[in-house]
Design a protein around this motif. Structure first.
Motif, PDB file in Angstrom:
ATOM      1  N   ALA A   1      58.847  25.714  59.535  1.00 22.47           N
ATOM      2  CA  ALA A   1      59.822  26.160  58.399  1.00 22.47           C
ATOM      3  C   ALA A   1      60.967  25.392  58.518  1.00 22.47           C
ATOM      4  CB  ALA A   1      60.278  27.692  58.560  1.00 22.47           C
ATOM      5  N   GLU A   2      61.755  25.337  57.583  1.00 20.47           N
ATOM      6  CA  GLU A   2      63.049  24.979  57.411  1.00 20.47           C
ATOM      7  C   GLU A   2      64.067  25.524  56.368  1.00 20.47           C
ATOM      8  OE1 GLU A   2      63.998  20.023  56.990  1.00 20.47           O
ATOM      9  OE2 GLU A   2      63.246  20.956  55.131  1.00 20.47           O
ATOM     10  N   VAL A   3      65.267  25.843  56.896  1.00 20.31           N
ATOM     11  CA  VAL A   3      65.970  26.695  56.236  1.00 20.31           C
ATOM     12  C   VAL A   3      67.504  25.821  56.133  1.00 20.31           C
ATOM     13  CG1 VAL A   3      65.245  29.054  56.687  1.00 20.31           C
ATOM     14  CG2 VAL A   3      67.011  28.367  58.125  1.00 20.31           C
ATOM     15  N   PHE A   4      68.293  26.190  55.010  1.00 18.21           N
ATOM     16  CA  PHE A   4      69.506  25.464  54.735  1.00 18.21           C
ATOM     17  C   PHE A   4      70.441  26.211  56.027  1.00 18.21           C
ATOM     18  CE2 PHE A   4      68.450  24.690  50.168  1.00 18.21           C
ATOM     19  CZ  PHE A   4      67.920  23.365  50.834  1.00 18.21           C
TER      20      PHE A   4
ATOM     21  N   SER B   1      68.041  33.533  55.946  1.00 16.81           N
ATOM     22  CA  SER B   1      66.726  33.067  55.960  1.00 16.81           C
ATOM     23  C   SER B   1      66.408  32.704  57.424  1.00 16.81           C
ATOM     24  CB  SER B   1      66.789  32.076  54.997  1.00 16.81           C
ATOM     25  OG  SER B   1      65.551  31.842  54.717  1.00 16.81           O
ATOM     26  N   ALA B   2      67.369  32.020  58.062  1.00 16.20           N
ATOM     27  CA  ALA B   2      67.083  32.035  59.564  1.00 16.20           C
ATOM     28  C   ALA B   2      66.928  33.268  60.285  1.00 16.20           C
ATOM     29  CB  ALA B   2      68.353  31.204  60.234  1.00 16.20           C
ATOM     30  N   ARG B   3      67.380  34.451  60.090  1.00 12.87           N
ATOM     31  CA  ARG B   3      67.188  35.553  60.799  1.00 12.87           C
ATOM     32  C   ARG B   3      65.673  36.072  60.536  1.00 12.87           C
ATOM     33  NH1 ARG B   3      72.373  36.599  59.842  1.00 12.87           N
ATOM     34  NH2 ARG B   3      71.914  37.750  57.774  1.00 12.87           N
ATOM     35  N   VAL B   4      65.432  35.762  59.002  1.00 12.71           N
ATOM     36  CA  VAL B   4      63.680  36.067  58.787  1.00 12.71           C
ATOM     37  C   VAL B   4      62.855  35.458  59.521  1.00 12.71           C
ATOM     38  CG1 VAL B   4      62.089  35.703  56.764  1.00 12.71           C
ATOM     39  CG2 VAL B   4      64.538  36.679  56.166  1.00 12.71           C
ATOM     40  N   LEU B   5      63.232  34.166  59.951  1.00  7.94           N
ATOM     41  CA  LEU B   5      62.223  33.327  60.845  1.00  7.94           C
ATOM     42  C   LEU B   5      62.127  33.772  62.236  1.00  7.94           C
ATOM     43  CD1 LEU B   5      62.754  29.716  59.163  1.00  7.94           C
ATOM     44  CD2 LEU B   5      60.738  31.180  58.744  1.00  7.94           C
TER      45      LEU B   5
ATOM     46  N   GLY C   1      71.716  18.995  44.003  1.00  7.70           N
ATOM     47  CA  GLY C   1      71.673  17.463  44.016  1.00  7.70           C
ATOM     48  C   GLY C   1      72.196  16.660  45.257  1.00  7.70           C
ATOM     49  N   ALA C   2      71.906  17.158  46.331  1.00 10.54           N
ATOM     50  CA  ALA C   2      72.524  16.729  47.369  1.00 10.54           C
ATOM     51  C   ALA C   2      71.605  16.882  48.768  1.00 10.54           C
ATOM     52  CB  ALA C   2      73.979  17.243  47.740  1.00 10.54           C
ATOM     53  N   LEU C   3      71.890  16.073  49.673  1.00 11.04           N
ATOM     54  CA  LEU C   3      71.183  16.363  51.133  1.00 11.04           C
ATOM     55  C   LEU C   3      72.070  17.663  51.679  1.00 11.04           C
ATOM     56  CD1 LEU C   3      70.528  12.997  52.536  1.00 11.04           C
ATOM     57  CD2 LEU C   3      68.772  14.478  51.785  1.00 11.04           C
ATOM     58  N   VAL C   4      71.124  18.417  52.413  1.00 10.60           N
ATOM     59  CA  VAL C   4      71.667  19.834  52.962  1.00 10.60           C
ATOM     60  C   VAL C   4      71.219  19.868  54.516  1.00 10.60           C
ATOM     61  CG1 VAL C   4      71.802  22.273  52.651  1.00 10.60           C
ATOM     62  CG2 VAL C   4      71.576  20.942  50.620  1.00 10.60           C
ATOM     63  N   PRO C   5      72.052  19.945  55.339  1.00  9.34           N
ATOM     64  CA  PRO C   5      71.887  20.199  56.672  1.00  9.34           C
ATOM     65  C   PRO C   5      70.754  21.404  56.622  1.00  9.34           C
ATOM     66  CG  PRO C   5      74.257  20.135  56.464  1.00  9.34           C
ATOM     67  CD  PRO C   5      73.708  20.255  55.067  1.00  9.34           C
ATOM     68  N   THR C   6      69.761  21.151  57.691  1.00  8.58           N
ATOM     69  CA  THR C   6      68.933  22.264  57.873  1.00  8.58           C
ATOM     70  C   THR C   6      68.503  22.579  59.468  1.00  8.58           C
ATOM     71  OG1 THR C   6      67.014  20.841  57.902  1.00  8.58           O
ATOM     72  CG2 THR C   6      67.542  21.593  55.855  1.00  8.58           C
ATOM     73  N   TRP C   7      67.805  23.790  59.793  1.00 10.97           N
ATOM     74  CA  TRP C   7      67.388  24.232  60.713  1.00 10.97           C
ATOM     75  C   TRP C   7      65.953  24.316  60.693  1.00 10.97           C
ATOM     76  CZ3 TRP C   7      71.288  28.529  60.263  1.00 10.97           C
ATOM     77  CH2 TRP C   7      72.426  28.265  60.576  1.00 10.97           C
ATOM     78  N   THR C   8      65.192  23.740  61.650  1.00 12.93           N
ATOM     79  CA  THR C   8      63.667  23.711  61.661  1.00 12.93           C
ATOM     80  C   THR C   8      63.260  24.462  62.761  1.00 12.93           C
ATOM     81  OG1 THR C   8      63.777  21.317  61.069  1.00 12.93           O
ATOM     82  CG2 THR C   8      61.674  22.061  61.693  1.00 12.93           C
ATOM     83  N   TYR C   9      62.132  25.200  62.215  1.00 12.48           N
ATOM     84  CA  TYR C   9      61.362  26.103  63.107  1.00 12.48           C
ATOM     85  C   TYR C   9      59.978  26.082  63.260  1.00 12.48           C
ATOM     86  CZ  TYR C   9      65.912  28.737  62.706  1.00 12.48           C
ATOM     87  OH  TYR C   9      67.351  29.261  63.114  1.00 12.48           O
ATOM     88  N   VAL C  10      59.264  26.699  64.331  1.00 11.63           N
ATOM     89  CA  VAL C  10      57.945  26.632  64.466  1.00 11.63           C
ATOM     90  C   VAL C  10      57.372  27.777  64.904  1.00 11.63           C
ATOM     91  CG1 VAL C  10      57.891  25.542  66.700  1.00 11.63           C
ATOM     92  CG2 VAL C  10      55.972  25.340  65.253  1.00 11.63           C
ATOM     93  N   LYS C  11      56.174  28.339  64.652  1.00 10.49           N
ATOM     94  CA  LYS C  11      55.537  29.423  65.195  1.00 10.49           C
ATOM     95  C   LYS C  11      54.067  28.825  65.562  1.00 10.49           C
ATOM     96  CE  LYS C  11      54.469  33.894  65.543  1.00 10.49           C
ATOM     97  NZ  LYS C  11      54.979  34.885  66.508  1.00 10.49           N
ATOM     98  N   LYS C  12      53.812  28.913  66.865  1.00 10.17           N
ATOM     99  CA  LYS C  12      52.537  28.347  67.360  1.00 10.17           C
ATOM    100  C   LYS C  12      51.612  29.702  67.072  1.00 10.17           C
ATOM    101  CE  LYS C  12      54.327  24.453  69.475  1.00 10.17           C
ATOM    102  NZ  LYS C  12      54.429  23.758  70.869  1.00 10.17           N
ATOM    103  N   LEU C  13      50.610  29.382  66.741  1.00 10.77           N
ATOM    104  CA  LEU C  13      49.543  30.508  66.612  1.00 10.77           C
ATOM    105  C   LEU C  13      48.338  30.192  67.329  1.00 10.77           C
ATOM    106  CD1 LEU C  13      49.747  30.495  62.761  1.00 10.77           C
ATOM    107  CD2 LEU C  13      50.823  31.969  64.325  1.00 10.77           C
TER     108      LEU C  13
END
Length: 189
Positions: A144-147, A153-157, A176-188
């Motif tokens: 997942a990736e959130v702004f 939205s980060a708390r949801v993850l 209309g622009a690049l936005v900084p994001t946080w990337t997450y993973v959930k291993k199943l």
């Protein structure tokens, strides 16, 4: 768990407590246009434009209901418990789309949005947890990736057990622009 997977495959629905995740219907287009047309929703997503062009909601419904194999899309539907018919949308996009089965890694990206009227009510967290628990694509990992300017939205993850991987950036159509994001993973697996 096996019975849940059969229910998902035969009915296309996943129970999420106060609501169900169900396939998109043509009748959803009006509420999609209302909610996705809200600037607060659009700027929190990668792909929703703002203002929402005429026909965009109907085009989304057509894409969501087509027999495609790269992305599965569900509506968060609360009608059974007296909530709105459309609370939001959640999807799983296969990261291995187009690869041969033997080359697939069993990874998808989860994306979601919740209508502003239901923000801070736990709807997003419940939807993500239910979809991860059902694992309808039999994934080994979900990304997942959130702004970064959307900590809710980060708390949801994190509430759903996703682990932070790092920072990145992606393009937002509405901004209309690049936005900084946080990337997450959930291993199943």
């Amino acid at each position: 768990m096996v019975l849940e997977m059969i229910a998902v495959a035969t009915e296309g629905q996943i129970s999420a407590g106060r609501f169900v995740l169900r396939p998109v219907r043509r009748s959803d287009a009006g509420l999609f246009a209302l909610y996705a047309g809200d600037k607060r929703v659009a700027v929190a997503t990668h792909s929703i434009p703002h203002p929402l062009p005429p026909g965009a909601a109907e085009a989304f419904v057509s894409r969501a209901t087509a027999n495609r194999t790269e992305e599965d899309i569900w509506v968060m539907d609360g009608t059974a418990t007296g909530l709105s018919e459309v609370l939001g949308v959640i999807s799983l996009k296969r990261m291995d789309a187009g690869k041969r089965a033997r080359d697939a890694r069993g990874q998808s990206e989860i994306r979601y949005w919740v209508a502003p009227a239901f923000w801070n009510t736990g709807i997003g967290s419940e939807a993500v947890k239910a979809l991860v628990a059902a694992n309808p694509q039999n994934n080994c990992a979900i990304f997942a990736e959130v702004f970064q300017d959307n900590p809710g939205s980060a708390r949801v993850l994190t509430n759903a057990g996703f682990q932070y991987l790092g920072d990145a950036e992606t393009f937002s159509v509405a901004r209309g622009a690049l936005v900084p994001t946080w990337t997450y993973v959930k291993k199943l697996a």
